[in-house]
Motif scaffolding. Sequence first.
Motif, PDB file in Angstrom:
ATOM      1  N   VAL A   1      -8.571  -6.244  -0.846  1.00 49.67           N
ATOM      2  CA  VAL A   1      -9.271  -5.674   0.308  1.00 49.67           C
ATOM      3  C   VAL A   1      -8.269  -4.772   1.028  1.00 49.67           C
ATOM      4  N   ASP A   2      -8.483  -3.482   0.936  1.00 53.13           N
ATOM      5  CA  ASP A   2      -7.462  -2.505   1.338  1.00 53.13           C
ATOM      6  C   ASP A   2      -8.041  -1.497   2.327  1.00 53.13           C
ATOM      7  N   PRO A   3      -7.974  -1.762   3.627  1.00 54.62           N
ATOM      8  CA  PRO A   3      -8.529  -0.807   4.609  1.00 54.62           C
ATOM      9  C   PRO A   3      -7.838   0.548   4.588  1.00 54.62           C
ATOM     10  N   MET A   4      -6.534   0.600   4.218  1.00 54.22           N
ATOM     11  CA  MET A   4      -5.773   1.848   4.271  1.00 54.22           C
ATOM     12  C   MET A   4      -5.866   2.657   2.987  1.00 54.22           C
ATOM     13  N   GLY A   5      -6.373   2.067   1.922  1.00 57.21           N
ATOM     14  CA  GLY A   5      -6.506   2.788   0.668  1.00 57.21           C
ATOM     15  C   GLY A   5      -5.222   3.004  -0.096  1.00 57.21           C
ATOM     16  N   GLU A   6      -4.151   2.267   0.208  1.00 56.42           N
ATOM     17  CA  GLU A   6      -2.876   2.521  -0.467  1.00 56.42           C
ATOM     18  C   GLU A   6      -2.776   1.845  -1.825  1.00 56.42           C
ATOM     19  N   TYR A   7      -3.688   0.928  -2.146  1.00 57.00           N
ATOM     20  CA  TYR A   7      -3.632   0.250  -3.443  1.00 57.00           C
ATOM     21  C   TYR A   7      -4.521   0.916  -4.485  1.00 57.00           C
ATOM     22  N   ALA A   8      -5.326   1.893  -4.090  1.00 59.94           N
ATOM     23  CA  ALA A   8      -6.266   2.517  -5.022  1.00 59.94           C
ATOM     24  C   ALA A   8      -5.578   3.135  -6.242  1.00 59.94           C
ATOM     25  N   PRO A   9      -4.483   3.916  -6.088  1.00 61.86           N
ATOM     26  CA  PRO A   9      -3.837   4.483  -7.285  1.00 61.86           C
ATOM     27  C   PRO A   9      -3.325   3.406  -8.252  1.00 61.86           C
ATOM     28  N   LEU A  10      -2.779   2.326  -7.726  1.00 61.12           N
ATOM     29  CA  LEU A  10      -2.278   1.272  -8.593  1.00 61.12           C
ATOM     30  C   LEU A  10      -3.419   0.583  -9.333  1.00 61.12           C
ATOM     31  N   VAL A  11      -4.516   0.324  -8.630  1.00 59.09           N
ATOM     32  CA  VAL A  11      -5.660  -0.330  -9.269  1.00 59.09           C
ATOM     33  C   VAL A  11      -6.232   0.561 -10.372  1.00 59.09           C
ATOM     34  N   ARG A  12      -6.321   1.866 -10.128  1.00 54.51           N
ATOM     35  CA  ARG A  12      -6.831   2.781 -11.163  1.00 54.51           C
ATOM     36  C   ARG A  12      -5.895   2.815 -12.370  1.00 54.51           C
ATOM     37  N   ARG A  13      -4.562   2.775 -12.119  1.00 53.59           N
ATOM     38  CA  ARG A  13      -3.610   2.793 -13.240  1.00 53.59           C
ATOM     39  C   ARG A  13      -3.734   1.535 -14.085  1.00 53.59           C
ATOM     40  N   LEU A  14      -4.095   0.431 -13.474  1.00 49.30           N
ATOM     41  CA  LEU A  14      -4.237  -0.826 -14.216  1.00 49.30           C
ATOM     42  C   LEU A  14      -5.649  -1.018 -14.758  1.00 49.30           C
ATOM     43  N   GLY A  15      -6.470   0.024 -14.661  1.00 51.09           N
ATOM     44  CA  GLY A  15      -7.814  -0.056 -15.233  1.00 51.09           C
ATOM     45  C   GLY A  15      -8.798  -0.819 -14.384  1.00 51.09           C
ATOM     46  N   GLY A  16      -8.546  -0.953 -13.106  1.00 50.37           N
ATOM     47  CA  GLY A  16      -9.448  -1.684 -12.236  1.00 50.37           C
ATOM     48  C   GLY A  16     -10.516  -0.796 -11.637  1.00 50.37           C
ATOM     49  N   GLN A  17     -11.453  -1.399 -10.947  1.00 52.02           N
ATOM     50  CA  GLN A  17     -12.562  -0.679 -10.313  1.00 52.02           C
ATOM     51  C   GLN A  17     -12.301  -0.561  -8.818  1.00 52.02           C
TER      52      GLN A  17
ATOM     53  N   ARG B   1      18.398 -20.790 -22.027  1.00 52.52           N
ATOM     54  CA  ARG B   1      18.417 -19.860 -20.905  1.00 52.52           C
ATOM     55  C   ARG B   1      16.995 -19.536 -20.471  1.00 52.52           C
ATOM     56  N   TYR B   2      16.811 -19.329 -19.201  1.00 54.10           N
ATOM     57  CA  TYR B   2      15.476 -19.014 -18.699  1.00 54.10           C
ATOM     58  C   TYR B   2      15.052 -17.656 -19.253  1.00 54.10           C
ATOM     59  N   LYS B   3      13.834 -17.610 -19.796  1.00 52.52           N
ATOM     60  CA  LYS B   3      13.377 -16.402 -20.459  1.00 52.52           C
ATOM     61  C   LYS B   3      12.175 -15.817 -19.736  1.00 52.52           C
ATOM     62  N   VAL B   4      11.943 -14.536 -20.001  1.00 56.47           N
ATOM     63  CA  VAL B   4      10.796 -13.850 -19.430  1.00 56.47           C
ATOM     64  C   VAL B   4       9.541 -14.315 -20.158  1.00 56.47           C
ATOM     65  N   ASN B   5       8.472 -14.583 -19.387  1.00 57.10           N
ATOM     66  CA  ASN B   5       7.254 -15.150 -19.970  1.00 57.10           C
ATOM     67  C   ASN B   5       6.118 -14.125 -20.060  1.00 57.10           C
ATOM     68  N   ILE B   6       6.462 -12.869 -20.348  1.00 58.16           N
ATOM     69  CA  ILE B   6       5.440 -11.815 -20.441  1.00 58.16           C
ATOM     70  C   ILE B   6       5.519 -11.208 -21.843  1.00 58.16           C
ATOM     71  N   PRO B   7       4.753 -11.722 -22.808  1.00 56.77           N
ATOM     72  CA  PRO B   7       4.796 -11.168 -24.168  1.00 56.77           C
ATOM     73  C   PRO B   7       4.005  -9.866 -24.259  1.00 56.77           C
ATOM     74  N   ALA B   8       4.355  -9.042 -25.226  1.00 57.81           N
ATOM     75  CA  ALA B   8       3.637  -7.792 -25.463  1.00 57.81           C
ATOM     76  C   ALA B   8       2.235  -8.095 -25.983  1.00 57.81           C
ATOM     77  N   GLN B   9       1.281  -7.221 -25.665  1.00 57.68           N
ATOM     78  CA  GLN B   9      -0.100  -7.405 -26.090  1.00 57.68           C
ATOM     79  C   GLN B   9      -0.650  -6.088 -26.611  1.00 57.68           C
ATOM     80  N   GLU B  10      -1.778  -6.222 -27.329  1.00 52.30           N
ATOM     81  CA  GLU B  10      -2.419  -5.025 -27.895  1.00 52.30           C
ATOM     82  C   GLU B  10      -3.357  -4.416 -26.849  1.00 52.30           C
ATOM     83  N   ASP B  11      -2.800  -3.705 -25.904  1.00 56.63           N
ATOM     84  CA  ASP B  11      -3.604  -3.034 -24.890  1.00 56.63           C
ATOM     85  C   ASP B  11      -2.898  -1.752 -24.469  1.00 56.63           C
ATOM     86  N   ASP B  12      -3.382  -1.150 -23.410  1.00 56.90           N
ATOM     87  CA  ASP B  12      -2.841   0.135 -22.953  1.00 56.90           C
ATOM     88  C   ASP B  12      -1.750  -0.022 -21.898  1.00 56.90           C
TER      89      ASP B  12
END
Length: 556
Positions: A469-485, A93-104
């Motif tokens: 590249v986000d002129p409207m700023g709607e991706y900023a909260p998601l990027v911060r939650r994922l630890g991005g700059q 059966r087709y399986k999910v390919n996202i294993p757990a990792q030691e991160d936040d």
Amino acid sequence: MSKAKKQKNANKHRALSAQQTIPYIAMHPDGICQLPGGLYTKTLEYEDINYAVASTEDQTAIISGWSACLNYFDSSLPFQLSFVNRRSRNANRYKVNIPAQEDDFNSIRGEYVEMLKGQIAKSNNGIERYKYITFGLPAEGVAEARPRLGRVEADVMGNLKRLGVQSRPLDGRDRLAVLHGQMHPGGREPFRFAWKDIPKTGMGTKDYIAPDSFDFRQSRTFRVGQMWGAASYLQIMASELSDKLLAEILELDAELTVTMHIQTVDQLKAIKTIKGKISDIGRMKAEEQKKAVRAGYDMEILPPDLITFSKDAAELLSDLQSRNERMFLLTFTVVNLAPTRQRLENDVFTVSGIAQKYNCALRRLDWQQEQGFVSSLALGYNGIEIQRGMTTSSTAIFIPFMTRELRMDGQALYYGMNALSNNVIMADRKKLKSANGMYLGSTGSGKSFAAKRELINVFLATNDRIIVVDPMGEYAPLVRRLGGQVIEIAPDSPHHISPMDLQMNINDEDSPLSMKADFLLSLCELIVGGKEGLQPIEKTVIDRCVRLVYREMALG
């Protein structure tokens, strides 16, 4: 003949083992199978193409190409089309390919994995769909059959390739694996076989694929192992068929095998037969007219059936003589398999309802369940003598294509559900012809949500760099939650971009200095060029100044 003698003769021809039920004599490692009567067959597996979602013009072109493929087979080359829907084993059966990792981010990863598992559970990934074409020809031995089958195989693959259909020949082990899957429904037992094991064990190829038992004692059902089965044939009563009939049957979430055995009739023989039928109809017309004269009513009044038969026969003769039409004898069978008898009857009833919708009928093969089952195996063997005369166009309307699946392994991303096959779409853009993508849709249709879902999937399943590249700023909260700059570029922000910045260590064929000069020329033209752009003298000054500014860097 006495009843005891009849029973004795029946027992004489009855298979004494499951292996004797399988109707082939020998399977060779190169994929050539010897059948009774001196017939040697080979099998091709072919993929699907997008037919259901194609435009009307493209669908017409596909049917025309498929008709040309059918016309390739002559009267000495019978062939079989097999459509196998098989319940896959849990390991496949087709399986999910996202294993757990030691991160936040395991909480996000867990939520996303649960969503994917839910979508996969709702899809039809539990049913594996396969398409095969098996062709055979008579020969004195395998040495004579091998080169002839090789030429036919190359021609058939070439005809399919012109349609855009990828295909591959099956070797002996592949064909045995297909037969094993058909005779072990439910996907419970894995296929284990190697040619080197035969001399070691003394077993034959049939011993590796035969089920525990067959039970064909009942008239309308049979047992193969622990599964129930029913073999039926399609009675075609409609004068015109729909290209959706076969597709709707194959879309069912059920384990079944649809088989079409096709035998081409010699063209001269077919024309001669039709002309004979037209003569018979003319004679019947004359007899009806004589009856009308004797009874004293208008001799032009003929029975409706006679008029219809006369018109159909004349059109058929015209098709065979003036159009690129051949005459085929078609045997269309459906074998349903289910774990319980009640489930089996429900599945048969569903298929029967689909056939009824298109003015056809699904008839059970009473007391011919064994012949129906072995005829459904991808061997090229046909033990059913129920045939229906069809022209090329009528046969090609059973179009074997629906939609092409997009389901890759590895670092594939989830892109939704296929609206036709109801399977999940998993793709790795980097492996496609073009890695680019674009979201189009009306306001509020979910474009931003789909982009954010793909962004999260890329973040969780790959190590790719993500730049937004986000002129409207709607991706900023998601990027911060994922630890991005998050870098804000604005007149009042602390971050700035210097158009004069130059990197001399760029690995490129062009000079970094020339590239920077071209960029600054374009920038100045946008800023101060106006409607007419920069004048030639201004471009010369800017180019000279750029080279003077970066002269020390270039020399260093």
